[in-house]
Write a protein that holds these residues in place. Structure first.
Motif, mmCIF file in Angstrom:
data_model
loop_
_atom_site.group_PDB
_atom_site.id
_atom_site.type_symbol
_atom_site.label_atom_id
_atom_site.label_comp_id
_atom_site.label_asym_id
_atom_site.label_seq_id
_atom_site.Cartn_x
_atom_site.Cartn_y
_atom_site.Cartn_z
ATOM 1 N N GLY A 247 1.223 -1.160 -0.281
ATOM 2 C CA GLY A 247 -0.015 0.039 0.052
ATOM 3 C C GLY A 247 0.873 1.092 -0.144
ATOM 4 O O GLY A 247 1.739 1.252 0.657
ATOM 5 N N ASP A 248 0.268 2.062 -0.696
ATOM 6 C CA ASP A 248 1.021 3.669 -0.608
ATOM 7 C C ASP A 248 0.301 4.742 -0.239
ATOM 8 O O ASP A 248 0.578 5.702 -0.526
ATOM 9 C CB ASP A 248 1.557 3.863 -2.347
ATOM 10 N N LEU A 249 -0.750 4.448 0.390
ATOM 11 C CA LEU A 249 -1.534 5.364 1.086
ATOM 12 C C LEU A 249 -2.244 4.930 2.375
ATOM 13 O O LEU A 249 -2.677 3.998 2.424
ATOM 14 C CB LEU A 249 -2.842 5.719 0.046
ATOM 15 N N THR A 250 -2.232 5.917 3.107
ATOM 16 C CA THR A 250 -2.864 5.733 4.777
ATOM 17 C C THR A 250 -3.965 6.274 4.805
ATOM 18 O O THR A 250 -4.011 7.700 4.543
ATOM 19 C CB THR A 250 -1.789 5.890 5.871
ATOM 20 N N MET A 251 -5.168 5.926 5.039
ATOM 21 C CA MET A 251 -6.465 6.533 5.177
ATOM 22 C C MET A 251 -6.777 6.379 6.893
ATOM 23 O O MET A 251 -7.004 5.235 7.187
ATOM 24 C CB MET A 251 -7.477 5.892 4.321
ATOM 25 N N MET A 252 -7.150 7.640 7.453
ATOM 26 C CA MET A 252 -7.414 7.685 8.621
ATOM 27 C C MET A 252 -8.953 7.893 8.794
ATOM 28 O O MET A 252 -9.363 8.518 8.464
ATOM 29 C CB MET A 252 -6.750 8.630 9.410
ATOM 30 N N VAL A 253 -9.693 6.755 9.707
ATOM 31 C CA VAL A 253 -10.988 6.895 9.646
ATOM 32 C C VAL A 253 -11.540 6.342 11.253
ATOM 33 O O VAL A 253 -10.889 5.276 11.495
ATOM 34 C CB VAL A 253 -11.581 5.570 8.571
ATOM 35 N N ASP A 254 -11.744 7.296 11.688
ATOM 36 C CA ASP A 254 -12.376 6.987 13.127
ATOM 37 C C ASP A 254 -11.049 6.833 13.967
ATOM 38 O O ASP A 254 -11.042 5.820 14.965
ATOM 39 C CB ASP A 254 -13.492 6.031 13.353
ATOM 40 N N GLY A 255 -9.691 7.372 13.746
ATOM 41 C CA GLY A 255 -8.772 7.076 14.384
ATOM 42 C C GLY A 255 -7.762 5.856 13.942
ATOM 43 O O GLY A 255 -6.764 5.633 14.516
ATOM 44 N N SER A 283 -1.965 14.421 -1.127
ATOM 45 C CA SER A 283 -1.114 13.830 -2.233
ATOM 46 C C SER A 283 0.356 13.611 -1.764
ATOM 47 O O SER A 283 1.092 12.973 -1.890
ATOM 48 C CB SER A 283 -1.419 14.515 -3.594
ATOM 49 N N VAL A 284 0.582 14.953 -1.169
ATOM 50 C CA VAL A 284 1.948 15.055 -0.625
ATOM 51 C C VAL A 284 2.346 14.338 0.539
ATOM 52 O O VAL A 284 3.510 13.582 0.494
ATOM 53 C CB VAL A 284 2.070 16.519 -0.247
ATOM 54 N N GLU A 285 1.553 14.101 1.485
ATOM 55 C CA GLU A 285 1.914 13.382 2.960
ATOM 56 C C GLU A 285 1.324 11.882 2.563
ATOM 57 O O GLU A 285 1.543 11.081 3.384
ATOM 58 C CB GLU A 285 1.029 13.965 3.765
ATOM 59 N N ASN A 286 0.514 11.468 1.404
ATOM 60 C CA ASN A 286 -0.105 10.020 1.227
ATOM 61 C C ASN A 286 -0.550 9.821 2.573
ATOM 62 O O ASN A 286 -0.729 8.592 2.846
ATOM 63 C CB ASN A 286 1.190 9.014 1.157
#
Length: 411
Positions: A247-255, A283-286
């Motif tokens: 994975g190249d992206l982190t998605m923060m959902v409800d912590g 996009s910059v911080e992924n």
């Protein structure tokens, strides 16, 4: 309008009327056309009138043609017969036989429609110095005139060594293979000399009969291809959900951090595509912070993005509908809409109408307004949801009454 088709006869200008009142009307000709002069379509190219008749009778003829292919094979249906006849103590037997002939009948089956007789005469009636062999057909008379054969007769000693052979193709039947002074014969003296060591004669007869010509249709059997394996595309992509290795992206959902892949999100959602296309913070911080979507709903959304599958419409159709609308995933939004409308009833009609209005969903709104303005209108207005909607969304109440009024016929 009936059409009279005329074709030119000979070299003159006389015409013969054909196909009158049988051909559909054709497109109108140019004003210059007449029965006794060449005629044209709107373009100046001259066309023969018979062409028009065929075109009218057989429109799109090339598109209607079908090809029926058949394959037939003609062959001679043959049957092979083999006989082995052993005569032990041949010298004593032939001395007692004198001029009599001996025979065997084969095949040894009364049910056979074709049978043969092999005759061996140790002393030929035409010349006692020679032996005679006869082969005859023992069958109905009609077969005797029609059955061609190929035969081979061999004489062998006790060691199975062939010392005499005769054979040919013969037709019609019967055939006679006969030893004599004037033919392919074997002398008794020579025969006894060949058989001296073992004193045993073996006669082998082989016959190939071709009694029937058969023509039959060939059924083309197409070998079926091996069955292709079912696609594992969805299952394979599902393994990538939450994959921290690639994975190249982190998605923060409800912590909670959920790993994802930019390329997949970009291909499936125009909102994510716009987010990653420009030099935005995400996009910059992924890293993307997801707001207004619960974790369980977002995971269901992500699963649909990766696999095109959704299994939780019974429990979270409205929440997933809102998330699909937010990220521009129209196919998922459509699935959720249908699930919501399938469960439409007086108790949830007001909430459904508010949901449609919130997301500017005209299809859902029209369907719900048609429902609330129908036979359940009174029941809908007595629900708590309707009372709440009258306070928070009075314009929707007005639209509902307009829909109801439109259905009442004026007298």
């Amino acid at each position: 309008m009936a059409l009279e088709v005329r074709t030119r006869s000979g070299t003159g200008n006389r015409y013969d009327t054909q196909l009158a009142n049988k051909v559909p009307a054709l497109p109108s000709l140019s004003p210059d056309a007449s029965n006794d002069a060449p005629f044209y379509w709107n373009n100046p190219r001259r066309v023969d009138q018979s062409t028009f008749a065929m075109s009218a009778l057989c429109p799109n003829r090339s598109n209607q043609e079908t090809v029926q292919r058949d394959h037939y094979v003609t062959t001679i249906k043959g049957q092979k017969y083999e006989l082995t006849w052993s005569i032990n103590r041949f010298s004593a037997w032939s001395a007692r036989a004198e001029s009599r002939h001996f025979f065997v009948k084969f095949p040894n089956s009364p049910a056979a429609n074709i049978r043969w007789i092999l005759v061996f005469n140790p002393k030929s009636r035409t010349d006692e110095r020679y032996c005679a062999v006869f082969l005859r057909l023992f069958s109905p008379e009609d077969l005797q005139r029609t059955v061609p054969i190929t035969y081979d007769i061999a004489l062998l000693d006790y060691k199975s060594n062939v010392f005499y052979r005769t054979g040919k193709t013969a037709s019609p039947i019967p055939v006679t293979v006969r030893g004599g002074a004037g033919g392919n014969a074997i002398k008794r003296e020579t025969l006894l000399e060949k058989l001296t060591p073992g004193d045993k004669l073996v006669i082998k007869c082989t016959i190939e009969a071709h009694p029937e010509i058969v023509t039959s249709a060939v059924k083309e059997v197409k070998t079926s291809l091996p069955e292709a394996l079912p696609s594992s595309f969805s299952k394979d992509l599902e393994l990538l959900i939450g994959d921290g290795k690639f994975g190249d992206l982190t998605m923060m959902v409800d912590g909670e951090a959920v790993q994802a892949h930019k390329c997949i999100l970009t291909a499936r959602s125009p909102v994510f595509a716009a987010m990653f296309e420009h030099a935005m913070q995400e996009s910059v911080e992924n890293c993307v912070v997801i707001e207004d979507v619960e974790l369980t709903v977002f995971k269901a959304l992500l699963r649909y993005i990766y696999t095109d599958k959704v299994t939780c419409l019974d429990t979270m159709a409205q929440e997933l509908y809102a998330a699909a609308d937010k990220y521009g995933i129209s196919t998922l939004k459509s699935l959720c809409r249908n699930s919501i409308l399938e469960k439409l009833c007086p108790e949830n009609a007001a909430d459904t109408l508010k949901l449609a209005d919130l997301h500017s969903d005209l299809e859902m709104k029209r369907y719900t307004l048609a429902f609330v303005s129908g036979s359940v209108a009174i029941k809908v207005t007595k629900t708590a949801g309707w009372q709440d909607m009258a306070k928070t969304h009075p314009h929707l109440v007005g639209e509902a009454f307009e829909a109801l009024a439109a259905r009442i016929p004026f007298r």
